[in-house]
Design a protein around this motif. Structure first.
Motif, PDB file in Angstrom:
ATOM      1  N   VAL A   1       0.842  -1.200   0.000  1.00  0.00           N
ATOM      2  CA  VAL A   1       0.000   0.000   0.000  1.00  0.00           C
ATOM      3  C   VAL A   1       0.881   1.256   0.000  1.00  0.00           C
ATOM      4  CG1 VAL A   1      -1.800   1.277   1.240  1.00  0.00           C
ATOM      5  CG2 VAL A   1      -1.964  -1.204   1.019  1.00  0.00           C
TER       6      VAL A   1
ATOM      7  N   THR B   1      -6.458   2.491  -6.954  1.00  0.00           N
ATOM      8  CA  THR B   1      -7.064   1.183  -6.716  1.00  0.00           C
ATOM      9  C   THR B   1      -6.010   0.095  -6.774  1.00  0.00           C
ATOM     10  OG1 THR B   1      -9.102   1.958  -7.736  1.00  0.00           O
ATOM     11  CG2 THR B   1      -8.859  -0.416  -7.510  1.00  0.00           C
ATOM     12  N   LEU B   2      -6.200  -0.857  -5.913  1.00  0.00           N
ATOM     13  CA  LEU B   2      -5.259  -1.959  -5.816  1.00  0.00           C
ATOM     14  C   LEU B   2      -6.050  -3.248  -6.009  1.00  0.00           C
ATOM     15  CD1 LEU B   2      -3.053  -2.087  -2.630  1.00  0.00           C
ATOM     16  CD2 LEU B   2      -4.750  -3.835  -3.059  1.00  0.00           C
TER      17      LEU B   2
ATOM     18  N   CYS C   1      -5.558  -0.428   2.921  1.00  0.00           N
ATOM     19  CA  CYS C   1      -6.178   0.457   1.925  1.00  0.00           C
ATOM     20  C   CYS C   1      -7.129   1.425   2.617  1.00  0.00           C
ATOM     21  CB  CYS C   1      -6.936  -0.354   0.877  1.00  0.00           C
ATOM     22  SG  CYS C   1      -5.863  -1.038  -0.377  1.00  0.00           S
TER      23      CYS C   1
ATOM     24  N   LEU D   1      -7.370   4.111  -0.198  1.00  0.00           N
ATOM     25  CA  LEU D   1      -7.362   3.516  -1.542  1.00  0.00           C
ATOM     26  C   LEU D   1      -8.536   2.546  -1.687  1.00  0.00           C
ATOM     27  CD1 LEU D   1      -3.645   2.483  -2.248  1.00  0.00           C
ATOM     28  CD2 LEU D   1      -4.753   4.682  -2.594  1.00  0.00           C
ATOM     29  N   ASN D   2      -8.933   2.311  -2.954  1.00  0.00           N
ATOM     30  CA  ASN D   2      -9.928   1.267  -3.196  1.00  0.00           C
ATOM     31  C   ASN D   2      -9.216  -0.077  -3.210  1.00  0.00           C
ATOM     32  OD1 ASN D   2     -11.970   3.250  -3.772  1.00  0.00           O
ATOM     33  ND2 ASN D   2     -10.945   3.530  -5.750  1.00  0.00           N
ATOM     34  N   CYS D   3      -9.829  -1.042  -2.563  1.00  0.00           N
ATOM     35  CA  CYS D   3      -9.217  -2.371  -2.489  1.00  0.00           C
ATOM     36  C   CYS D   3     -10.133  -3.365  -3.193  1.00  0.00           C
ATOM     37  CB  CYS D   3      -9.038  -2.748  -1.021  1.00  0.00           C
ATOM     38  SG  CYS D   3      -8.216  -4.313  -0.776  1.00  0.00           S
TER      39      CYS D   3
END
Ligand SMILES: [Zn+2]
Length: 466
Positions: free
Chosen positions: A108, A118-119, A135, A140-142
């Motif tokens: 991350v 996004t991950l 995230c 962040l979007n996970c």
């Protein structure tokens, strides 16, 4: 610093992190280019980031307090195995209760450095749970691709940390392909352990910690799924040796479940190809794989260290799990318990004895794998409360219909036990004030009391609940 192919040794720039070698398709590894001279100094408090000097650079450090986990000297467990120096590296103490928090912190942080929103990650549990939390911390979007078989506790973590969860495939192998395609198509950050070698770098900090806590053990036992974890630990110790911080190395022991033995088979049968097990099965879902993508790594670690690999049955894993809990007060997940099950076998066959120091990696918490909890509660109910209660309950129910004498009771219980045993139960029920008795026509009749009826009503209420 470069990325190097573990098979054909092709080199690539270290960023952006590639999933596989562009020439041969096998896994890649970071080559940090360790300093040849001058002492490396770890600085800061005892935690993951203390070792940042030996990690790929991270400008942002997304942290929930990972690493710096205890190494317990397992005195009672050691005694039960006739050993002297047994240690458990307690990775359940990480923020989301598994060793994968180390990898999630680095992934991350790296995703934030590279300005990804996004991950994506294919995970059958621990890494997905970890990434979801990190995230959330970083905003962040996970996006998690999970196979059908996932431990329910890990799924609960993914949900509560608000990851997007997409179910794809039966087991992890299927989900990895999907995550690989999605990352390319959407330009998402790839955080699948098998496709981004930063996990290996992150997890090698376990070895640095063990070195600072204990030194170098003779044996380090690690559960094997895709094969990356055992290599991380081996790599950590190798680096300490290259840096002349230590001059000894542990023998690496890799453990797989009997139902998912691909890496062990390669080593034992001397095959050259990574084997694909067509229908792998085990309750230790964290190490359930068909074709381990990082099998090359695992084999390298075991061969280079003059170590060994073995399988254990699910039954052996289960009893090891209970033993770790009962003797050391630690609730390990099945995959982690496999290390102690393996150790037991190695002691029995004389491969490890009391002179050896041994570290077992307890990679994640048993609270995440609830099938074990189910098995345990069932066992408790039948073994202790259930059977005993059911006879007493039956007696109370018979007596609640009408007053009954001993011989008649025995017949009504379908003569399933000796009459002596029935009188034992009757005595206990009397002592508790649930029944009483009187003599009529030279027979001793038993009669339920109001307290007994109350107990029956309470039991009916409880049954509605379960
Ligand atoms: Zn290659």
């Amino acid at each position: 610093m470069t990325l190097k192919c573990v098979k054909c040794e092709s080199k690539f720039p270290y960023l952006p992190s590639l999933g596989r070698c562009e020439n041969c398709g096998r896994t890649l590894e970071y080559d940090l280019g360790l300093p040849k001279k001058g002492k490396i100094k770890f600085s800061g408090r005892f935690s993951f980031w203390r070792y940042k000097i030996l990690l790929p650079p991270a400008r942002h450090q997304i942290s929930l307090g990972e690493g710096g986990t205890p190494l317990h000297k397992a005195l009672r467990l050691a005694k039960s195995l006739d050993l002297q120096k047994l240690y458990l590296k307690d990775e359940t103490r990480n923020p989301t209760n598994s060793y994968r928090d180390r990898a999630a912190a680095l992934y991350v942080s790296n995703a934030v450095d590279l300005k990804h929103n996004t991950l994506v990650c294919a995970s059958n549990g621990n890494l997905g749970a970890s990434l979801a939390a990190y995230c959330a911390k970083a905003g962040l979007n996970c996006h998690l691709i999970v196979p059908k078989l996932v431990d329910i506790g890990k799924l609960a973590q993914m949900l509560v940390y608000d990851a997007t969860i997409e179910e794809f495939g039966e087991i992890l192998d299927d989900s990895i392909g999907k995550a690989e395609a999605l990352a390319k198509e959407m330009n998402w950050y790839q955080a699948t352990a098998e496709l981004n070698p930063l996990a290996i770098e992150a997890q090698k900090t376990i070895s640095y910690e063990v070195y600072e806590q204990l030194g170098v053990p003779d044996y380090f036992i690690v559960p094997m799924g895709s094969g990356g974890t055992i290599y991380s630990i081996w790599k950590g110790f190798k680096e300490l040796k290259q840096l002349k911080i230590t001059n000894s190395l542990p023998k690496m022991v890799g453990v797989q479940p009997e139902g998912s033995p691909s890496i062990v088979k390669i080593l034992v049968e001397g095959r050259s190809q990574i084997l694909k097990i067509s229908k792998p099965s085990t309750h230790a879902l964290a190490i359930l794989v068909s074709q381990p993508l990082q099998g090359d790594f695992a084999i390298k670690a075991i061969k280079e260290s003059d170590g060994l690999a073995l399988t254990v049955s699910d039954q052996e894993i289960f009893s090891a799990e209970l033993q770790i809990a009962k003797l050391e007060g630690m609730f390990a997940e099945p995959a982690s318990s496999a290390t102690v099950a393996a150790l037991k076998k190695l002691v029995e066959t004389g491969k490890i004895d009391e002179r050896n120091s041994v570290v077992c990696l307890i990679s994640g918490s048993g609270l995440k794998a609830t099938d074990v909890l189910h098995a345990l509660t069932k066992k408790q109910k039948t073994a202790k409360v259930g059977l005993e209660l059911s006879t007493k309950e039956k007696i109370l129910r018979i007596l609640s219909e009408k007053d009954t004498y001993g011989y008649e009771l025995w017949k009504k219980l379908a003569k399933t036990m000796t009459r002596g045993a029935i009188y034992q139960h009757l005595n206990e029920l009397s002592e508790k004030g649930l029944i009483t008795s009187y003599v009529k026509n030279r027979k001793r009749f038993f009669k339920i009391m109001e307290r007994g009826r109350k107990v029956l009503r309470a039991m009916d209420d409880l049954k509605l609940l379960f």
